[in-house]
Design a protein around this motif. Structure first.
Motif, PDB file in Angstrom:
ATOM      1  N   ASP A   1       0.841  -1.200   0.000  1.00  0.00           N
ATOM      2  CA  ASP A   1       0.000   0.000   0.000  1.00  0.00           C
ATOM      3  C   ASP A   1       0.872   1.244   0.000  1.00  0.00           C
ATOM      4  OD1 ASP A   1      -2.637  -1.187   2.202  1.00  0.00           O
ATOM      5  OD2 ASP A   1      -2.331  -1.346   0.062  1.00  0.00           O
ATOM      6  N   THR A   2       0.562   2.179  -0.878  1.00  0.00           N
ATOM      7  CA  THR A   2       1.330   3.412  -0.952  1.00  0.00           C
ATOM      8  C   THR A   2       0.954   4.319   0.198  1.00  0.00           C
ATOM      9  OG1 THR A   2       1.307   3.223  -3.359  1.00  0.00           O
ATOM     10  CG2 THR A   2       1.905   5.354  -2.431  1.00  0.00           C
ATOM     11  N   ALA A   3       1.961   4.830   0.912  1.00  0.00           N
ATOM     12  CA  ALA A   3       1.688   5.645   2.088  1.00  0.00           C
ATOM     13  C   ALA A   3       1.220   7.049   1.690  1.00  0.00           C
ATOM     14  CB  ALA A   3       2.930   5.717   2.956  1.00  0.00           C
ATOM     15  N   VAL A   4       1.982   7.697   0.797  1.00  0.00           N
ATOM     16  CA  VAL A   4       1.626   9.019   0.294  1.00  0.00           C
ATOM     17  C   VAL A   4       1.584   8.920  -1.232  1.00  0.00           C
ATOM     18  CG1 VAL A   4       2.213  11.457   0.220  1.00  0.00           C
ATOM     19  CG2 VAL A   4       2.819  10.095   2.234  1.00  0.00           C
ATOM     20  N   SER A   5       0.440   9.185  -1.789  1.00  0.00           N
ATOM     21  CA  SER A   5       0.295   9.072  -3.239  1.00  0.00           C
ATOM     22  C   SER A   5      -0.076  10.422  -3.839  1.00  0.00           C
ATOM     23  CB  SER A   5      -0.759   8.025  -3.605  1.00  0.00           C
ATOM     24  OG  SER A   5      -2.001   8.360  -3.021  1.00  0.00           O
ATOM     25  N   GLN A   6       0.365  10.631  -5.062  1.00  0.00           N
ATOM     26  CA  GLN A   6       0.077  11.874  -5.785  1.00  0.00           C
ATOM     27  C   GLN A   6      -0.384  11.532  -7.182  1.00  0.00           C
ATOM     28  OE1 GLN A   6       4.196  13.846  -4.341  1.00  0.00           O
ATOM     29  NE2 GLN A   6       3.162  15.019  -5.927  1.00  0.00           N
ATOM     30  N   THR A   7      -1.290  12.340  -7.693  1.00  0.00           N
ATOM     31  CA  THR A   7      -1.682  12.214  -9.096  1.00  0.00           C
ATOM     32  C   THR A   7      -1.837  13.600  -9.701  1.00  0.00           C
ATOM     33  OG1 THR A   7      -4.013  12.085  -8.420  1.00  0.00           O
ATOM     34  CG2 THR A   7      -2.880   9.994  -8.860  1.00  0.00           C
ATOM     35  N   ILE A  21      -3.088  19.247  -8.702  1.00  0.00           N
ATOM     36  CA  ILE A  21      -2.372  18.033  -8.308  1.00  0.00           C
ATOM     37  C   ILE A  21      -3.024  17.537  -7.025  1.00  0.00           C
ATOM     38  CG2 ILE A  21      -0.149  16.992  -7.764  1.00  0.00           C
ATOM     39  CD1 ILE A  21       1.186  19.494  -8.976  1.00  0.00           C
ATOM     40  N   LYS A  22      -3.267  16.218  -6.986  1.00  0.00           N
ATOM     41  CA  LYS A  22      -3.932  15.666  -5.802  1.00  0.00           C
ATOM     42  C   LYS A  22      -2.958  14.857  -4.969  1.00  0.00           C
ATOM     43  CE  LYS A  22      -8.535  15.513  -7.776  1.00  0.00           C
ATOM     44  NZ  LYS A  22      -9.741  14.712  -8.017  1.00  0.00           N
ATOM     45  N   CYS A  23      -3.183  14.852  -3.672  1.00  0.00           N
ATOM     46  CA  CYS A  23      -2.332  14.096  -2.760  1.00  0.00           C
ATOM     47  C   CYS A  23      -3.194  13.439  -1.693  1.00  0.00           C
ATOM     48  CB  CYS A  23      -1.300  15.009  -2.103  1.00  0.00           C
ATOM     49  SG  CYS A  23      -0.263  14.161  -0.876  1.00  0.00           S
ATOM     50  N   GLU A  24      -2.845  12.189  -1.376  1.00  0.00           N
ATOM     51  CA  GLU A  24      -3.553  11.454  -0.331  1.00  0.00           C
ATOM     52  C   GLU A  24      -2.538  10.686   0.501  1.00  0.00           C
ATOM     53  OE1 GLU A  24      -6.345   8.602  -1.838  1.00  0.00           O
ATOM     54  OE2 GLU A  24      -6.883   7.864   0.152  1.00  0.00           O
ATOM     55  N   GLN A  25      -2.746  10.657   1.818  1.00  0.00           N
ATOM     56  CA  GLN A  25      -1.887   9.840   2.685  1.00  0.00           C
ATOM     57  C   GLN A  25      -2.762   8.920   3.536  1.00  0.00           C
ATOM     58  OE1 GLN A  25      -1.566  10.247   6.266  1.00  0.00           O
ATOM     59  NE2 GLN A  25      -2.567  12.231   6.603  1.00  0.00           N
TER      60      GLN A  25
END
Lengths: 113, 113
Positions: A1-7, A21-25
């Motif tokens: 599982d990716t801890a901090v992801s960006q798209t 730009i989106k970011c999720e942790q």
């Protein structure tokens, strides 16, 4: 599982456009950040949110606007893109009080033509 | 203003040797100092944090020292391996906020097999 992801990972756009730009942790951290890494590899902080509240706002053009819908997400919206905005943008998070190590996303390479 | 200096020249060493990277800072006494690893096209990865009241910290083959008198941190990788090749960034907290980090420009380490 990716801890901090960006798209997205890569973003190529023309001057004058608006982009996000989106970011999720998924680390359960309270604090999130946006950094800019220029061609000389310097990492500079732009913004930071703690529990959805803005706590750091560096000297960044007001064309850049962060938004945190909840403490797991921090998005970056950029209006009227300029050539000088080309860089790699990193999202990061940290656990909060007395936990200062930061966990970075993979980065978004923005190229403005 | 606070300033961090890392050797901008790449450090080229033979596999099995100890790599030593230097981070010098001025105009501030940070509460802590961190080291990160960054591979090309990726985000920085946290390695070690050392606090102002600690002189040395170890993690597996990594060792960090912190000399607040000299205003210097040394980062050692013992028994270096080609997989250790990367850019290593030093970061310290900013005087106006413990959550803000100032990053050095990094030192590139190349470990020859």
């Amino acid at each position: 599982d990716t801890a901090v992801s960006q798209t997205p990972k890569y973003l190529v756009t023309q001057m004058g456009n608006d982009k996000s730009i989106k970011c999720e942790q998924n680390l359960g951290h309270d604090t999130m950040y946006w950094y800019k890494q220029d061609s000389k590899k310097f990492l500079k902080i732009m913004f930071s949110y703690n529990n959805k509240e803005l706590i750091i706002n560096e000297t960044v053009p007001n064309r850049f606007s962060p938004k945190s819908p909840d403490k797991a997400h921090l998005n970056l919206h950029i209006n009227s893109l300029e050539l000088g905005d080309s860089a790699v943008y990193f999202c990061a998070s940290s656990g909060g009080w007395d936990s200062y190590e930061q966990y970075f996303g993979p980065g978004t390479r923005l190229t403005v033509t | 203003s606070q300033k961090i200096e890392q050797n901008s020249e790449a450090l080229n060493i033979q596999e099995g040797k100890t790599a030593t990277l230097t981070c010098n800072y001025t105009n501030y006494s940070p509460a802590y100092l961190q080291w990160y690893r960054q591979d090309p096209g990726r985000g920085p990865v946290f390695l070690l944090l050392i606090r102002e009241n600690e002189k040395e910290k170890r993690k597996e083959r990594l060792k960090v020292t912190f000399d607040t008198t000299l205003k210097q941190s040394l980062f050692h990788i013992t028994a270096s391996q080609p997989a250790d090749s990367a850019t290593y960034l030093c970061a310290l907290d900013r005087m106006d906020s413990s959550y803000k980090l100032i990053f050095g420009s990094g030192t590139r380490l190349l470990v020859r097999p």
